[in-house]
Each structure stands twice: as structure tokens, then as C-alpha cells.
Design an enzyme around this catalytic site. Structure first.
Site, short mmCIF file in Angstrom:
data_model
loop_
_atom_site.label_atom_id
_atom_site.label_comp_id
_atom_site.label_asym_id
_atom_site.label_seq_id
_atom_site.Cartn_x
_atom_site.Cartn_y
_atom_site.Cartn_z
CB THR A 42 38.07 38.17 52.56
OG1 THR A 42 38.30 37.39 53.71
CG2 THR A 42 38.83 37.57 51.39
CD GLU A 58 32.07 32.43 53.19
OE1 GLU A 58 31.02 31.83 52.96
OE2 GLU A 58 32.75 33.01 52.32
N GLY A 63 33.60 36.45 66.61
CA GLY A 63 33.94 35.58 65.49
C GLY A 63 32.81 34.58 65.29
N1 CAA Z 1 18.66 31.84 57.91
C1 CAA Z 1 17.88 32.87 58.34
N2 CAA Z 1 17.78 33.22 59.64
C2 CAA Z 1 18.50 32.51 60.53
C3 CAA Z 1 19.32 31.43 60.16
C4 CAA Z 1 19.39 31.10 58.78
N3 CAA Z 1 20.15 30.10 58.36
N4 CAA Z 1 19.91 30.93 61.25
C5 CAA Z 1 19.46 31.65 62.28
N5 CAA Z 1 18.62 32.62 61.84
C6 CAA Z 1 17.89 33.59 62.65
C7 CAA Z 1 17.07 32.84 63.70
O1 CAA Z 1 15.80 32.49 63.18
C8 CAA Z 1 16.98 33.84 64.81
O2 CAA Z 1 15.97 34.78 64.47
P1 CAA Z 1 14.92 35.31 65.59
O3 CAA Z 1 15.78 35.97 66.62
O4 CAA Z 1 14.05 36.21 64.84
O5 CAA Z 1 14.28 34.06 66.12
C9 CAA Z 1 18.32 34.56 64.76
O6 CAA Z 1 18.80 34.38 63.43
C10 CAA Z 1 19.31 34.07 65.78
O7 CAA Z 1 19.55 32.69 65.51
P2 CAA Z 1 20.36 31.74 66.51
O8 CAA Z 1 19.68 31.79 67.86
O9 CAA Z 1 20.51 30.43 65.85
O10 CAA Z 1 21.74 32.48 66.64
P3 CAA Z 1 23.03 32.15 67.48
O11 CAA Z 1 23.49 33.39 68.12
O12 CAA Z 1 22.82 30.94 68.31
O13 CAA Z 1 24.14 31.87 66.35
C11 CAA Z 1 25.44 30.63 64.77
C12 CAA Z 1 24.08 30.90 65.45
C13 CAA Z 1 25.10 29.54 63.77
C14 CAA Z 1 26.50 30.19 65.71
C15 CAA Z 1 25.88 31.92 64.03
O14 CAA Z 1 26.27 32.94 64.97
C16 CAA Z 1 27.01 31.67 63.09
O15 CAA Z 1 26.80 31.22 61.97
N6 CAA Z 1 28.28 31.98 63.50
C17 CAA Z 1 29.41 31.91 62.63
C18 CAA Z 1 29.62 33.25 62.00
C19 CAA Z 1 30.35 33.14 60.70
O16 CAA Z 1 30.12 32.26 59.89
N7 CAA Z 1 31.23 34.10 60.47
C20 CAA Z 1 31.95 34.14 59.27
C21 CAA Z 1 32.13 35.55 58.85
S1 CAA Z 1 32.34 35.75 57.17
C22 CAA Z 1 33.90 35.33 56.77
O17 CAA Z 1 34.57 34.57 57.38
C23 CAA Z 1 34.19 35.82 55.46
C24 CAA Z 1 35.37 36.03 54.80
O18 CAA Z 1 36.01 37.06 54.95
C25 CAA Z 1 35.72 35.12 53.69
#
Ligand code: CAA
Length: 404
Positions: free
Chosen positions: A162, A369, A135
């Protein structure tokens, strides 16, 4: 209606708002509670969204969308729809979420092939990132995509998808290189119906009940080569993250819409409901509640618009602003909708009145999200990076050696 005068909005913004408001007031509001009870997809509303050209608001003109498409106008439309029904608001916004990976990372051929039908409202889109055990830790997914002679074969599942039951395009993320650290995941443009693609559960939800949220399973789902987003494996995670930056202001706008809808009704009710011989709006405690609600809704709206402007401008602050807007607006929506229920007292708790639905619809906005805990993590990561810019403060306020 409240929320009309905003000198920061352009004529174009106001035109989108007027168009969305007409759909919301004429068609969505009269049926919102019916679909909440039935838990059925509102195809009659889908027809109106298409007729009013609203899907064009998030698709660029060169792919059949509007020349004024963008995240700010998308947020304005989503707020209006959610003000009438939070579920229908997200049912619309998720089409943008599912299409953004294609806009961000797709080849021109993929965009030409798929986006015009999205813009026309002929093709609904979903987004498959989350799994039962992945998640917040989206990178922990296990759904597998493997190359074969005919393209790619996908096995695994997706949770909380969704619109997955009504879409015909689903952007699905899968592990294609388990050994890689930063290029593990790829995105696939899955057009269906298709063999190997199964809906295994339709969720029974607290809120946004008009919109189907489903669990998907893929059993040897064969995809052609051109289903791989951008034609290059390994880009999936960064495309997912960039997509969420672009889409989170939309969830925030949905939250503002729910909050505004609940405030509208609570205010209306407070002017009519008589207790102790006078309308309760004349009671200072009720006035204070309404005043706080109004200020919080407006602050949330302005932050959502600021975030959308950053995203539309391609600003490096887009990531932080999207997370701040999502977090602030959705927490605000929960507070404001709960207060609206309180103002209606016993009636507020009953399904006869609309405010409990706004409260139920608002709750999910703090979760999907990216939970608000994840948003705070994203904001804090940005702040820590920005802290370097504050080093000059040491000249005025040196941190004592002993405190370091
Ligand atoms: N834009 C582009 N690239 C990005 C980025 C961004 N904003 N943020 C991170 N990245 C890239 C990083 O540069 C990194 O790349 P490299 O490996 O090449 O260096 C890679 O992604 C990994 O980044 P992190 O180390 O920051 O990743 P993390 O594992 O620590 O996770 C997190 C970060 C912010 C927690 C992320 O996992 C996250 O956003 N989690 C929540 C997931 C989410 O929002 N799920 C919702 C699903 S959709 C939904 O709910 C929809 C629905 O049905 C309505």
C-alpha cells in the site's frame, strides 16, 4: 455531529480529533468520490495533512513528531479521515505502519536520519511484508537479502504494497539466514528511487481506490549496510509482529470511520426518505437497524481506544487487544456499511450515493494487516495462555476424570 461527546477523551485527544475532522470535512469529503473513480493518489490531500501537522501524531517528539504522539491519537485521526474516505484514511495510516519498524527496532542514527522527514509529511512510507505465496503465513516469504562487500543485495518481490508507488521509504522484509529457525528474516529501510527497485503492477481494487497498492520486484537491488534495520540481522520477524500489534488498532479505527460515515448517511437519508406517507425513520424495522448500527459502532470505537491505550502503555495485553479491536471493528464495519446500503434500498446500490463506497472500503479492513481469521488465532493463543490463571476453578467445578 454524532460521536462528539466522549468523557473518556482528554483535551489533547479532542484537539487531534478537531484538527483531523477539519481536514476531513473541508478537504477530504468533497473529493473522496472523485479519487475513488479516478484511482489516483490525492496529492492535494497529502498537502493538507502536512499543513495540519497530522503526520506528527505517530512520530515521537525527539524525532520531529509531537509530544502527544501515540497510537490512541493516531486512531482518533484515522477514524476522522476514514469517516470521510476509507481510502484516504488508510493512505495516511500506512505511513505509521511503515515507520513503526524503524521506531521499534531502528538505531538512533536511522531514526534521526529518516523520521523527521516522515513527521514533516515530506516522506511517505510503505511496508513490504506480504508476497504472492506469503500472506497470512508471513514467515513463509522467499525474498532474499544477501550480504556482500557493499552492504546487502535484495532479490524477490512484494505483493499488496500500500502506497508503494508514492512512498520514498519502504520497509522491506527479506530472508537473510534461510537455515535459521527463529532468525531467518531481516528488515531493510529501502529509500528510493533506486536501481533494482521496480513497480511491476498497480492493482485495480474493489475499494480504497484513492490509494495505490502495488506489486514490487527487486532485481539485484543493492543497499548500503546502514539500510539493515537496527544494524542486526535476524530481527525482522519479531519487528514485523510488534509493528502489526502497534498498527492494527489503526486499521480498526479506519473501519470505525467507514462505519460511522455510512451510519451518518443512512440516518440522514432515513429522516428524509418518505415511503407509505412518512419518513422511513418512523418505521420500527428501520429504527431497529439504526439502533443496532449505532450501538455496534460505539462498541467498536471503545474497543479500539482500549487497544490503543494498551499499546501506548506497553501493556502485555497489547497483542490480544490489538487483534480483538481489529477483528471486532472491521467485522462491525462490514455489517454496518452493508446495513446502510440496505436502508437506502435501490439508491444504496448505486454509485450516486456514498454508502456503497463505504461498504467497498470497509471490506479490505477484514483482510489486510492480518485477516480476521489470523486475528482470531492470535486472540485464541492469548486466551489459551491465560487459561492457566483459571486453574483455581477446578476447586469448585472439577472436570471429571472421564472427560479429560
Ligand atoms: N511481538 C513480537 N514478537 C512476536 C509477536 C509479537 N506480537 N508474535 C510473534 N512473535 C515472535 C515469536 O516470539 C517468535 O519468536 P521466536 O522464534 O524467537 O520464538 C516468532 O515471532 C514467530 O512467532 P509465531 O510462531 O507465533 O509465528 P507464526 O509463523 O505462527 O505466525 C502469525 C504468527 C500471527 C500468523 C503471523 O504470521 C501473522 O501475523 N500473520 C499475518 C501477517 C499479516 O498481518 N500481514 C499483513 C501484512 S501488512 C498489510 O496488509 C499492509 C498494508 O499494505 C496495509
Amino acid at each position: 455531529m454524532s460521536g462528539s461527546a466522549d468523557p473518556n477523551l482528554s483535551t489533547v485527544n479532542l484537539e487531534w480529533r478537531a484538527r483531523a475532522r477539519e481536514v476531513a470535512e473541508k478537504y477530504v469529503r468533497p473529493v473522496a468520490w472523485k479519487y475513488d473513480r479516478l484511482q489516483e493518489y490525492p496529492w492535494e490531500i497529502q498537502k493538507r495533512l502536512k499543513e495540519y501537522g497530522l503526520f506528527k501524531v505517530f512520530v515521537p517528539k525527539e524525532y520531529g513528531g509531537s509530544e502527544t504522539s501515540g497510537v490512541l491519537n493516531l486512531c482518533i485521526v484515522v477514524e476522522e479521515l476514514a469517516r470521510a474516505c476509507g481510502g484516504i484514511g488508510v493512505g495516511f495510516a500506512v505511513n505509521a505502519l511503515g515507520s513503526f519498524p524503524l521506531m521499534i527496532g531502528g538505531t538512533d542514527e536511522q531514526k534521526q536520519r529518516l523520521l523527521p522527514s516522515v513527521a514533516a509529511g515530506d516522506r511517505l512510507v510503505a511496508f513490504g511484508l506480504s508476497e504472492r505465496n506469503a500472506g497470512s503465513d508471513a514467515g513463509g516469504m522467499v525474498t532474499r537479502g544477501e550480504k556482500n562487500d557493499s552492504g546487502w543485495v535484495v532479490n524477490g518481490h512484494k505483493k499488496w504494497n500500500t502506497n508503494g508507488a508514492v512512498a520514498t521509504l519502504n520497509t522491506i522484509f527479506a530472508v537473510t539466514d534461510p537455515e535459521s529457525k527463529s532468525r531467518r528474516i531481516s528488515a531493510f529501510l529501502v529509500e528510493y528511487p533506486r536501481d533494482g527497485f521496480h513497480i511491476v503492477k498497480v492493482e485495480d481494487k474493489m475499494g480504497i481506490r484513492a490509494i495505490p497498492v502495488v506489486e514490487l520486484e527487486f532485481r539485484n537491488m543493492q543497499l548500503p549496510d546502514d539500510a539493515l534495520l537496527g544494524g542486526r540481522p535476524g530481527m525482522g520477524f519479531s519487528h514485523a509482529m510488534a509493528t502489526l500489534d502497534k498498527a492494527r488498532p489503526g486499521v480498526a479505527a479506519q473501519a470505525v470511520g467507514c462505519a460511522q460515515g455510512a451510519l451518518d448517511f443512512a440516518l440522514h437519508y432515513a429522516t428524509k426518505r418518505v415511503q407509505f406517507g412518512e419518513p422511513i425513520v418512523s418505521k420500527q424495522m428501520v429504527q431497529a437497524m439504526l439502533a443496532d448500527m449505532a450501538a455496534q459502532v460505539e462498541a467498536a470505537r471503545q474497543l479500539v481506544h482500549a487497544a490503543a491505550r494498551h499499546i501506548d502503555a506497553g501493556s502485555p495485553k497489547g497483542n490480544k487487544f490489538a487483534a480483538m479491536a481489529k477483528c471486532f471493528a472491521t467485522d462491525t464495519a462490514m455489517r454496518v456499511t452493508t446495513e446502510a446500503v440496505q436502508i437506502l434500498g435501490g439508491y444504496g446500490f448505486m454509485r450516486d450515493y456514498p454508502v456503497e463506497k463505504y461498504m467497498r472500503d470497509a471490506k479490505i479492513t477484514q483482510i489486510y494487516e492480518g485477516t480476521n481469521q489470523v486475528q482470531r488465532m492470535v486472540i485464541a493463543r492469548n486466551l489459551i495462555k491465560e487459561a492457566a490463571e483459571l486453574d483455581s476453578l477446578a476447586a469448585y467445578f472439577p472436570i471429571p476424570e472421564s472427560a479429560r
